[in-house]
Design an enzyme around this catalytic site. Structure first.
Site, mmCIF file in Angstrom:
data_model
loop_
_atom_site.group_PDB
_atom_site.id
_atom_site.type_symbol
_atom_site.label_atom_id
_atom_site.label_comp_id
_atom_site.label_asym_id
_atom_site.label_seq_id
_atom_site.Cartn_x
_atom_site.Cartn_y
_atom_site.Cartn_z
ATOM 1 N N LYS A 22 0.835 -1.213 0.000
ATOM 2 C CA LYS A 22 0.000 0.000 0.000
ATOM 3 C C LYS A 22 0.868 1.260 0.000
ATOM 4 C CE LYS A 22 -2.109 -1.206 3.867
ATOM 5 N NZ LYS A 22 -1.448 -2.495 4.114
ATOM 6 N N ARG B 82 -1.202 -8.753 13.264
ATOM 7 C CA ARG B 82 -1.670 -7.731 12.319
ATOM 8 C C ARG B 82 -2.558 -8.377 11.252
ATOM 9 N NH1 ARG B 82 3.876 -5.209 10.783
ATOM 10 N NH2 ARG B 82 2.727 -4.158 9.149
ATOM 11 N N ARG C 263 11.124 -2.170 10.978
ATOM 12 C CA ARG C 263 10.063 -1.558 11.766
ATOM 13 C C ARG C 263 9.821 -2.389 13.028
ATOM 14 N NH1 ARG C 263 4.920 -0.011 8.160
ATOM 15 N NH2 ARG C 263 3.861 -1.165 9.792
ATOM 16 N N ARG D 238 -9.994 1.494 8.162
ATOM 17 C CA ARG D 238 -9.543 0.164 8.523
ATOM 18 C C ARG D 238 -10.572 -0.563 9.361
ATOM 19 N NH1 ARG D 238 -3.517 0.658 8.489
ATOM 20 N NH2 ARG D 238 -2.727 -1.347 9.108
ATOM 21 N N ARG E 243 11.947 -5.969 4.419
ATOM 22 C CA ARG E 243 11.530 -4.566 4.481
ATOM 23 C C ARG E 243 12.411 -3.757 5.428
ATOM 24 N NH1 ARG E 243 5.670 -2.156 5.557
ATOM 25 N NH2 ARG E 243 5.705 -3.322 7.494
HETATM 26 P P1 AP5 Z 1 4.791 -1.706 1.893
HETATM 27 O O1 AP5 Z 1 4.556 -0.785 0.761
HETATM 28 O O2 AP5 Z 1 5.517 -1.185 3.097
HETATM 29 O O3 AP5 Z 1 3.420 -2.413 2.324
HETATM 30 P P2 AP5 Z 1 2.186 -1.866 3.154
HETATM 31 O O4 AP5 Z 1 0.978 -2.513 2.594
HETATM 32 O O5 AP5 Z 1 2.208 -0.368 3.213
HETATM 33 O O6 AP5 Z 1 2.533 -2.502 4.562
HETATM 34 P P3 AP5 Z 1 2.384 -1.982 6.039
HETATM 35 O O7 AP5 Z 1 3.067 -3.005 6.895
HETATM 36 O O8 AP5 Z 1 2.847 -0.557 6.186
HETATM 37 O O9 AP5 Z 1 0.865 -2.050 6.243
HETATM 38 P P4 AP5 Z 1 0.115 -2.116 7.527
HETATM 39 O O10 AP5 Z 1 -1.245 -1.819 7.069
HETATM 40 O O11 AP5 Z 1 0.275 -3.382 8.293
HETATM 41 O O12 AP5 Z 1 0.833 -1.006 8.482
HETATM 42 P P5 AP5 Z 1 0.569 0.532 8.770
HETATM 43 O O13 AP5 Z 1 1.860 1.217 8.791
HETATM 44 O O14 AP5 Z 1 -0.530 1.080 7.931
HETATM 45 O O15 AP5 Z 1 5.554 -2.997 1.324
HETATM 46 C C1 AP5 Z 1 6.042 -4.018 2.193
HETATM 47 C C2 AP5 Z 1 7.451 -4.456 1.734
HETATM 48 O O16 AP5 Z 1 7.337 -5.148 0.496
HETATM 49 C C3 AP5 Z 1 8.417 -3.293 1.468
HETATM 50 O O17 AP5 Z 1 9.715 -3.695 1.830
HETATM 51 C C4 AP5 Z 1 8.337 -3.076 -0.044
HETATM 52 O O18 AP5 Z 1 9.545 -2.542 -0.580
HETATM 53 C C5 AP5 Z 1 8.059 -4.475 -0.551
HETATM 54 N N1 AP5 Z 1 7.186 -4.532 -1.718
HETATM 55 C C6 AP5 Z 1 6.100 -3.758 -1.967
HETATM 56 N N2 AP5 Z 1 5.513 -4.131 -3.122
HETATM 57 C C7 AP5 Z 1 6.234 -5.183 -3.596
HETATM 58 C C8 AP5 Z 1 6.123 -6.030 -4.756
HETATM 59 N N3 AP5 Z 1 5.128 -5.855 -5.649
HETATM 60 N N4 AP5 Z 1 7.024 -7.021 -4.924
HETATM 61 C C9 AP5 Z 1 8.023 -7.209 -4.011
HETATM 62 N N5 AP5 Z 1 8.209 -6.448 -2.904
HETATM 63 C C10 AP5 Z 1 7.313 -5.450 -2.685
HETATM 64 O O19 AP5 Z 1 -0.023 0.450 10.262
HETATM 65 C C11 AP5 Z 1 0.800 0.060 11.359
HETATM 66 C C12 AP5 Z 1 -0.041 0.054 12.631
HETATM 67 O O20 AP5 Z 1 -0.564 1.369 12.891
HETATM 68 C C13 AP5 Z 1 -1.282 -0.856 12.603
HETATM 69 O O21 AP5 Z 1 -0.957 -2.193 12.953
HETATM 70 C C14 AP5 Z 1 -2.183 -0.176 13.658
HETATM 71 O O22 AP5 Z 1 -1.791 -0.502 14.971
HETATM 72 C C15 AP5 Z 1 -1.894 1.307 13.426
HETATM 73 N N6 AP5 Z 1 -2.827 1.918 12.450
HETATM 74 C C16 AP5 Z 1 -2.511 2.420 11.225
HETATM 75 N N7 AP5 Z 1 -3.608 2.892 10.608
HETATM 76 C C17 AP5 Z 1 -4.644 2.677 11.455
HETATM 77 C C18 AP5 Z 1 -6.040 2.906 11.378
HETATM 78 N N8 AP5 Z 1 -6.612 3.465 10.279
HETATM 79 N N9 AP5 Z 1 -6.803 2.541 12.429
HETATM 80 C C19 AP5 Z 1 -6.269 2.002 13.546
HETATM 81 N N10 AP5 Z 1 -4.945 1.731 13.681
HETATM 82 C C20 AP5 Z 1 -4.142 2.062 12.645
#
Ligand code: AP5
Length: 213
Positions: A13, A166, A155, A88, A122
């Site tokens: 994402k 997660r 991270r 979410r 990552r």
């Molecule tokens: P990346 O682009 O980082 O993936 P992502 O989907 O953004 O993953 P996240 O782990 O950030 O998502 P998440 O939803 O769990 O965490 P968030 O930070 O939002 O890609 C992943 C890896 O793969 C990278 O190394 C990249 O280079 C690689 N990659 C990407 N595409 C690729 C491809 N096609 N092929 C190969 N490699 C690839 O949230 C963290 C925490 O915050 C949550 O757990 C929660 O506690 C809190 N939080 C955040 N938002 C909310 C909300 N709205 N409500 C409540 N709590 C929230």
């Protein structure tokens, strides 16, 4: 263009939303990044959020909704935005509808096995949160962020047991939104399992088919 990008942890994402933000010159609003910045700055909000993030569960809806409400009141979102990681939960989706809603939702469909591999490599910038992968998208200089020069690192919530939680949280709280947006004809489902460029091309094709150019 008011978009949201939806998908399981590690689906790509942040990677894809950053590209779309650069190409379409609209801000990417990433709740995970916003929360990590609060944690790094040691704010009250950061202290509260950290307790949830380190367990792999959602930060309470009221905190997140208020954060988004403030962000969407800023002037730079006038021509559109890309929400990354919000909504979410059904409560968050309803709150977003009350703030004017969105025009489309890109859903990145990727298997759990694939994303586990992605988590292993990552790395994220400790300052600006830019995302890298040691194999598929490494920084130009080892250990250093291309954008701001700060160090890149694992991270805190990428530990295996937190990643598992997660995923459970995603299935229980967030996956129902796929059906919700599908029923409202807002969903653009994209196979997220190809290379970063292939996935990006598929997203562009899906957006173009809905008239987003
Ligand atoms: P990346 O682009 O980082 O993936 P992502 O989907 O953004 O993953 P996240 O782990 O950030 O998502 P998440 O939803 O769990 O965490 P968030 O930070 O939002 O890609 C992943 C890896 O793969 C990278 O190394 C990249 O280079 C690689 N990659 C990407 N595409 C690729 C491809 N096609 N092929 C190969 N490699 C690839 O949230 C963290 C925490 O915050 C949550 O757990 C929660 O506690 C809190 N939080 C955040 N938002 C909310 C909300 N709205 N409500 C409540 N709590 C929230």
């Amino acid at each position: 263009m008011k978009l949201a990008i939806l998908g399981p942890p590690g689906a790509g994402k942040g990677t894809q939303a950053s590209r779309l933000s650069d190409e379409f010159s609209i801000p990417r609003i990433a709740t995970g990044d916003m929360l990590r910045m609060e944690v790094n700055s040691g704010t009250d909000l950061g202290h509260q959020a950290q307790q949830y993030m380190q367990k792999g569960v959602l930060v309470p809806d009221d905190i997140i909704i208020e954060m988004i409400r403030k962000r969407l009141s800023q002037g730079d979102v006038r021509d559109g935005f890309i929400l990354d990681g919000f909504p979410r939960s059904v409560v968050q989706a309803e709150a977003l509808e009350g703030m004017g809603g969105i025009d489309g939702v890109v859903y990145l469909d990727v298997s759990e096995e694939e994303v586990v591999q992605r988590f292993l490599g990552r790395r994220a910038c400790s300052q600006c949160q830019a995302v890298y992968h040691l194999r598929t998208s490494p920084p130009r200089v080892r250990g250093m962020c291309d954008r701001c020069g700060a160090s890149i690192r694992h991270r805190a919530d990428d530990r295996e047991e937190v990643v598992r939680q997660r995923f459970r949280t995603y299935r229980e709280k967030t996956e129902p939104l796929v059906r919700r947006y599908g029923a409202r004809s807002l969903l653009m489902e994209v196979d997220g399992s190809g290379t970063i460029q292939e996935v990006y091309d598929s997203i562009k094709t899906a957006l173009a088919s809905r008239g987003f150019t």
